[in-house]
Design an enzyme around this catalytic site. Structure first.
Site, mmCIF file in Angstrom:
data_model
loop_
_atom_site.group_PDB
_atom_site.id
_atom_site.type_symbol
_atom_site.label_atom_id
_atom_site.label_comp_id
_atom_site.label_asym_id
_atom_site.label_seq_id
_atom_site.Cartn_x
_atom_site.Cartn_y
_atom_site.Cartn_z
ATOM 1 N N ASP A 106 0.830 -1.202 0.000
ATOM 2 C CA ASP A 106 0.000 0.000 0.000
ATOM 3 C C ASP A 106 0.869 1.258 0.000
ATOM 4 O OD1 ASP A 106 -2.396 1.407 0.047
ATOM 5 O OD2 ASP A 106 -2.457 1.465 2.229
ATOM 6 N N ASN A 136 1.337 3.405 -2.974
ATOM 7 C CA ASN A 136 1.839 3.870 -4.276
ATOM 8 C C ASN A 136 1.258 5.235 -4.659
ATOM 9 O OD1 ASN A 136 3.367 1.570 -4.622
ATOM 10 N ND2 ASN A 136 1.851 0.527 -5.890
ATOM 11 N N TRP A 192 2.624 8.074 -2.463
ATOM 12 C CA TRP A 192 4.030 8.301 -2.809
ATOM 13 C C TRP A 192 4.126 9.168 -4.058
ATOM 14 C CZ3 TRP A 192 7.485 7.336 -6.770
ATOM 15 C CH2 TRP A 192 8.851 7.305 -6.453
ATOM 16 N N ASN A 220 -10.515 -2.911 -6.719
ATOM 17 C CA ASN A 220 -9.702 -2.032 -7.579
ATOM 18 C C ASN A 220 -10.286 -1.874 -8.976
ATOM 19 O OD1 ASN A 220 -6.517 -3.129 -6.164
ATOM 20 N ND2 ASN A 220 -7.840 -1.413 -5.595
#
Length: 246
Positions: A21, A23, A26, A69
């Site tokens: 978790d 991404n 970031w 997702n």
């Protein structure tokens, strides 16, 4: 001292599962689109797989794409599917060199055709490797998995292959997509979130949970070593008292 040297090889978890978790956050911190974070997360995947193989971890499960997702923006889904294909193609030689066998769990029929084809090719090419089993959870959710298992058990009862009186916990476990793997002893979640996100809910019943604030693209071998060192300090009682365990 190197963190790897602190690890007690005789007390390694046999199976480690990771919720990768962070991404998106970031990338956002760097003023980039979410896909930039996914692209840079590949390095973390590579380092983690290599570290697990070097240590002798037998099973490593990575939560790569959940059924939820599929509700993300289509451009992000397309980018993720293409990244998965590109990464699989690029890493096959590395998997073989490290004696790693690729596996996959989830509702794989929902994957894009090219993605599924490349995934199956990689699974076939690495099938004879006997080191670490790398298990990708793709189009996976635990509620989907458990529902699927219940349907299969109901079908077996309807077809008189199984009596309802004989349904046990093993009946459920044997109908899960993880039936060929032991339950994880250690779950790692990155990015500082404290939830399981519909991941291996049945299998994690007695797993040790380790949460780190490190965002996934920054996760490296030392971070994995830290999680294993923390795991090895814990007393796993499985409902017993400390005195009984000792």
């Amino acid at each position: 001292m190197n963190k790897k040297d602190i690890i007690q090889l005789e007390k390694l978890p046999r199976h480690i599962a990771i919720i990768m978790d962070g991404n998106g956050r970031w990338a956002k911190e760097r003023g980039q689109e979410r896909t930039f974070g996914h692209q840079n997360g590949v390095t973390a995947v590579r380092e983690t797989i290599e570290a697990a193989a070097e240590l002798g971890i037998k099973y490593l499960t990575l939560y790569a794409f959940s059924t939820e997702n599929w509700n993300r923006p289509q451009n992000e889904i397309n980018a993720l599917m293409q990244l998965l294909v590109d990464t699989i193609n690029a890493e096959i030689d590395t998997l073989n060199k490290n004696n790693i066998s690729l596996k996959a769990i989830g509702d794989l029929a929902l994957l894009h055709t090219e993605t599924l084809r490349e995934l199956q090719d990689a699974i076939d090419i690495t099938a004879s490797n006997t080191g670490t089993d790398l298990i990708l959870a793709l189009s996976y959710s635990s509620r989907w998995e458990i529902t699927h298992a219940v349907k299969q058990i109901a079908k077996d009862v309807f077809e008189k292959k199984l009596s309802w009186e004989n349904i046990t916990q093993d009946s459920v476990s044997s109908n899960l997509s993880t039936s060929n793997f032991p339950d994880p002893e250690l779950l790692i979640r990155t990015s500082g979130e404290y939830r399981l996100s519909n991941f291996l809910l049945w299998q994690l019943a007695y797993s040790e949970l380790y949460f780190t604030p490190v965002l996934w693209p920054d996760f490296r071998k030392d971070n994995l070593y830290e999680a294993i060192i923390d795991f090895q300090k814990r007393e796993r009682r499985f409902g017993l008292t400390s005195e009984q365990v000792r």
